[in-house]
Design a protein around this motif. Structure first.
Motif, PDB file in Angstrom:
ATOM      1  N   SER A   1       0.814  -0.944  -0.059  1.00 20.74           N
ATOM      2  CA  SER A   1       0.053  -0.042   0.043  1.00 20.74           C
ATOM      3  C   SER A   1       0.764   1.172   0.024  1.00 20.74           C
ATOM      4  N   GLN A   2       0.254   2.421  -0.101  1.00 21.12           N
ATOM      5  CA  GLN A   2       0.796   3.619   0.034  1.00 21.12           C
ATOM      6  C   GLN A   2       1.721   3.997   1.184  1.00 21.12           C
ATOM      7  N   HIS A   3       0.758   3.354   2.391  1.00 16.45           N
ATOM      8  CA  HIS A   3       1.200   3.595   3.645  1.00 16.45           C
ATOM      9  C   HIS A   3       2.629   2.912   3.781  1.00 16.45           C
ATOM     10  N   GLN A   4       2.562   1.742   3.414  1.00 19.15           N
ATOM     11  CA  GLN A   4       3.939   0.890   3.504  1.00 19.15           C
ATOM     12  C   GLN A   4       5.024   1.523   2.949  1.00 19.15           C
ATOM     13  N   ALA A   5       4.761   2.162   1.542  1.00 17.84           N
ATOM     14  CA  ALA A   5       5.686   2.710   0.881  1.00 17.84           C
ATOM     15  C   ALA A   5       6.166   3.899   1.729  1.00 17.84           C
ATOM     16  N   LEU A   6       5.226   4.841   2.324  1.00 16.24           N
ATOM     17  CA  LEU A   6       5.822   5.945   3.120  1.00 16.24           C
ATOM     18  C   LEU A   6       6.567   5.366   4.481  1.00 16.24           C
ATOM     19  N   ASP A   7       6.013   4.148   4.934  1.00 19.62           N
ATOM     20  CA  ASP A   7       6.917   3.680   6.155  1.00 19.62           C
ATOM     21  C   ASP A   7       8.290   3.356   5.718  1.00 19.62           C
ATOM     22  N   ALA A   8       8.411   2.762   4.803  1.00 16.24           N
ATOM     23  CA  ALA A   8       9.621   2.207   4.004  1.00 16.24           C
ATOM     24  C   ALA A   8      10.757   3.381   3.803  1.00 16.24           C
ATOM     25  N   LEU A   9       9.989   4.518   3.282  1.00 19.11           N
ATOM     26  CA  LEU A   9      10.978   5.790   3.052  1.00 19.11           C
ATOM     27  C   LEU A   9      11.222   6.452   4.498  1.00 19.11           C
ATOM     28  N   ALA A  10      10.618   6.423   5.440  1.00 20.67           N
ATOM     29  CA  ALA A  10      10.740   7.018   6.487  1.00 20.67           C
ATOM     30  C   ALA A  10      11.899   6.160   7.224  1.00 20.67           C
ATOM     31  N   PHE A  11      11.629   4.765   7.200  1.00 20.11           N
ATOM     32  CA  PHE A  11      12.697   3.770   7.996  1.00 20.11           C
ATOM     33  C   PHE A  11      13.948   4.237   7.337  1.00 20.11           C
ATOM     34  N   GLY A  12      13.988   4.204   6.093  1.00 20.11           N
ATOM     35  CA  GLY A  12      15.539   4.521   5.512  1.00 20.11           C
ATOM     36  C   GLY A  12      16.247   5.619   5.944  1.00 20.11           C
ATOM     37  N   ILE A  13      15.156   6.674   5.944  1.00 23.47           N
ATOM     38  CA  ILE A  13      15.671   8.120   6.134  1.00 23.47           C
ATOM     39  C   ILE A  13      16.039   8.171   7.645  1.00 23.47           C
ATOM     40  N   CYS A  14      15.462   7.493   8.475  1.00 24.59           N
ATOM     41  CA  CYS A  14      15.743   7.441  10.158  1.00 24.59           C
ATOM     42  C   CYS A  14      16.673   6.519  10.477  1.00 24.59           C
ATOM     43  N   ARG A  15      16.843   5.380   9.904  1.00 26.56           N
ATOM     44  CA  ARG A  15      17.625   4.261  10.171  1.00 26.56           C
ATOM     45  C   ARG A  15      18.858   4.119   9.356  1.00 26.56           C
ATOM     46  N   MET A  16      19.095   4.735   8.357  1.00 25.42           N
ATOM     47  CA  MET A  16      20.134   4.430   7.372  1.00 25.42           C
ATOM     48  C   MET A  16      21.039   5.787   7.217  1.00 25.42           C
ATOM     49  N   LYS A  17      22.034   5.724   6.696  1.00 32.34           N
ATOM     50  CA  LYS A  17      22.939   6.840   6.314  1.00 32.34           C
ATOM     51  C   LYS A  17      22.325   7.653   5.435  1.00 32.34           C
ATOM     52  N   VAL A  18      21.438   8.158   5.452  1.00 31.35           N
ATOM     53  CA  VAL A  18      20.878   9.121   4.303  1.00 31.35           C
ATOM     54  C   VAL A  18      21.197  10.579   4.706  1.00 31.35           C
ATOM     55  N   ASN A  19      21.704  11.225   3.867  1.00 33.40           N
ATOM     56  CA  ASN A  19      22.205  12.665   3.717  1.00 33.40           C
ATOM     57  C   ASN A  19      21.632  13.667   2.682  1.00 33.40           C
ATOM     58  N   TYR A  20      21.180  12.833   1.308  1.00 37.29           N
ATOM     59  CA  TYR A  20      20.771  13.375   0.352  1.00 37.29           C
ATOM     60  C   TYR A  20      19.797  12.635  -0.391  1.00 37.29           C
ATOM     61  N   ILE A  21      18.723  13.281  -0.938  1.00 33.61           N
ATOM     62  CA  ILE A  21      17.835  12.605  -1.412  1.00 33.61           C
ATOM     63  C   ILE A  21      17.682  13.179  -2.821  1.00 33.61           C
ATOM     64  N   VAL A  22      17.179  12.269  -3.889  1.00 31.97           N
ATOM     65  CA  VAL A  22      16.950  12.548  -5.159  1.00 31.97           C
ATOM     66  C   VAL A  22      15.275  12.292  -5.370  1.00 31.97           C
ATOM     67  N   ASP A  23      14.804  13.261  -5.590  1.00 34.39           N
ATOM     68  CA  ASP A  23      13.342  13.116  -5.932  1.00 34.39           C
ATOM     69  C   ASP A  23      12.938  13.164  -7.583  1.00 34.39           C
ATOM     70  N   CYS A  24      12.658  11.932  -7.959  1.00 37.93           N
ATOM     71  CA  CYS A  24      12.324  11.787  -9.385  1.00 37.93           C
ATOM     72  C   CYS A  24      11.111  11.822  -9.847  1.00 37.93           C
ATOM     73  N   ASP A  25      11.051  12.577 -10.949  1.00 42.81           N
ATOM     74  CA  ASP A  25       9.742  12.719 -11.533  1.00 42.81           C
ATOM     75  C   ASP A  25       9.940  12.331 -13.100  1.00 42.81           C
ATOM     76  N   ILE A  26       9.219  11.269 -13.468  1.00 39.91           N
ATOM     77  CA  ILE A  26       9.350  10.918 -14.934  1.00 39.91           C
ATOM     78  C   ILE A  26       8.169  11.506 -15.717  1.00 39.91           C
TER      79      ILE A  26
END
Length: 258
Positions: free
Chosen positions: A9-34
Motif C-alpha cells: 500500500s501507499q502507507h507501507q511505501a511511506l513507512d519504508a521511506l521513513a525507515f530508510g531516512i531515520c535508520r540508514m545513513k541518508v544525507n541526500y535525497i533524489v526526488d525523481c519525476d518521470i
C-alpha cells in the motif's frame, strides 16, 4: 516496490521511506519525476519485457490489442502508438512491468556496483525517491538514471526532479555552512520535513500537501452541504470517518535518533 501488488500500500511505501531516512545513513535525497510516464511507454519495449515471463503468443497478442485500442478524446477516437491510457484496467500492471525492467533491476545493480555509501530507494508506480549517504553518489545516480531512462523512451522532468540535502544531520551540516533549513520534498501526497522533537532529536515529519488538503476540504464542504438534512448523528459518523482517514498518517514516530 509497493504498488499494484498484494498486501502492498501507499502507507507501507511511506513507512519504508521513513525507515530508510531515520535508520540508514541518508544525507541526500533524489526526488525523481518521470515526465508523462503513462503516455510515454514504448509498446515494443513493453512487449519484450512481458515476453521474458509469458511464452503464450495469444496473451501477447491480447496485450498488444489492449495497447492499440485507442482512446476517446471529445468523442473522437484516437490511435495509441505509445503509452498506456490511465484508467485502463491493465495500465497499472503494465506500468509496473515496464519500470521493473528499466528501473528496479538496474537500480539494484547500481547500488551494488556504482555506490560508495548506503543507498535506499522507494518506488510507488512512477513516484520515485532515492536516498544517499554521499553527495557524489546522488549526483552520479541522477546522471546515470537520465541515461538509463532515455534508452527506454522515458525522460526525467527537468524542473520537478531535484537533488536536495535531507536527513538526520542535514540541518546541522547546513547550519555549519551558514545555509538555511533543509528543503522539503513531496511523496505520495505528503510533504516530508526534516524536523526536531521536543528534546532536539531528529524527527521526520509529514504533512498533507497544501493543494491536496485544499481539494479535500472542498470535497468535504460539498458533501456536508449535500448531507445537511441528514440526522446529526449520521453526519457526525460520516465526518468522523473522513477525518480519521485523512489524518491516518501525519508523521513517522520512530525511536528517537541521536
Amino acid at each position: 516496490m509497493h504498488v499494484f501488488r498484494p498486501q502492498r500500500s501507499q502507507h507501507q511505501a511511506l513507512d519504508a521511506l521513513a525507515f530508510g531516512i531515520c535508520r540508514m545513513k541518508v544525507n541526500y535525497i533524489v526526488d525523481c519525476d518521470i515526465r508523462g510516464f503513462f503516455d510515454s511507454l514504448n509498446h515494443e519495449w513493453l512487449l519484450r519485457f512481458i515476453e521474458h515471463r509469458i511464452g503464450d503468443p495469444r496473451i501477447i497478442r491480447l496485450i498488444r490489442k489492449w495497447l492499440k485500442a485507442g482512446v476517446l478524446v471529445d468523442n473522437q477516437w484516437q490511435a495509441t502508438e505509445v503509452g498506456s491510457p490511465q484508467g485502463s484496467v491493465i495500465s497499472p500492471l503494465l506500468a509496473n512491468v515496464y519500470l521493473h525492467y528499466c528501473f528496479d533491476q538496474w537500480t539494484h545493480w547500481w547500488r551494488g556496483h556504482g555506490a560508495h555509501g548506503q543507498v535506499v530507494y522507494v518506488r510507488y508506480a512512477d513516484d520515485i525517491v532515492a536516498g544517499f549517504e554521499h553527495a557524489e553518489d546522488a549526483q552520479r545516480f541522477l546522471a546515470n538514471l537520465r541515461t538509463r531512462l532515455e534508452k527506454f523512451a522515458l525522460t526525467l522532468h527537468p524542473e520537478k526532479t531535484r537533488l536536495l540535502e535531507f536527513g538526520r544531520f542535514a540541518a546541522s551540516n547546513r547550519a555549519r555552512r551558514r545555509l538555511g533549513k533543509p528543503e522539503t520534498f513531496d511523496f505520495l501526497g505528503f510533504t516530508h520535513i526534516a524536523g526536531r522533537s521536543r528534546d532536539g532529536r531528529f524527527q521526520l515529519k509529514r504533512k498533507t500537501r497544501r493543494d491536496r488538503m485544499r481539494a479535500t476540504l472542498q470535497r468535504v464542504k460539498g458533501e456536508l452541504r449535500r448531507r445537511m438534512h441528514d440526522p446529526i448523528p449520521a453526519q457526525g459518523k460520516w465526518l468522523g470517518q473522513v477525518v480519521r482517514a485523512t489524518l491516518r498518517i501525519t508523521r513517522y514516530r520512530p525511536t528517537p535518533v541521536v
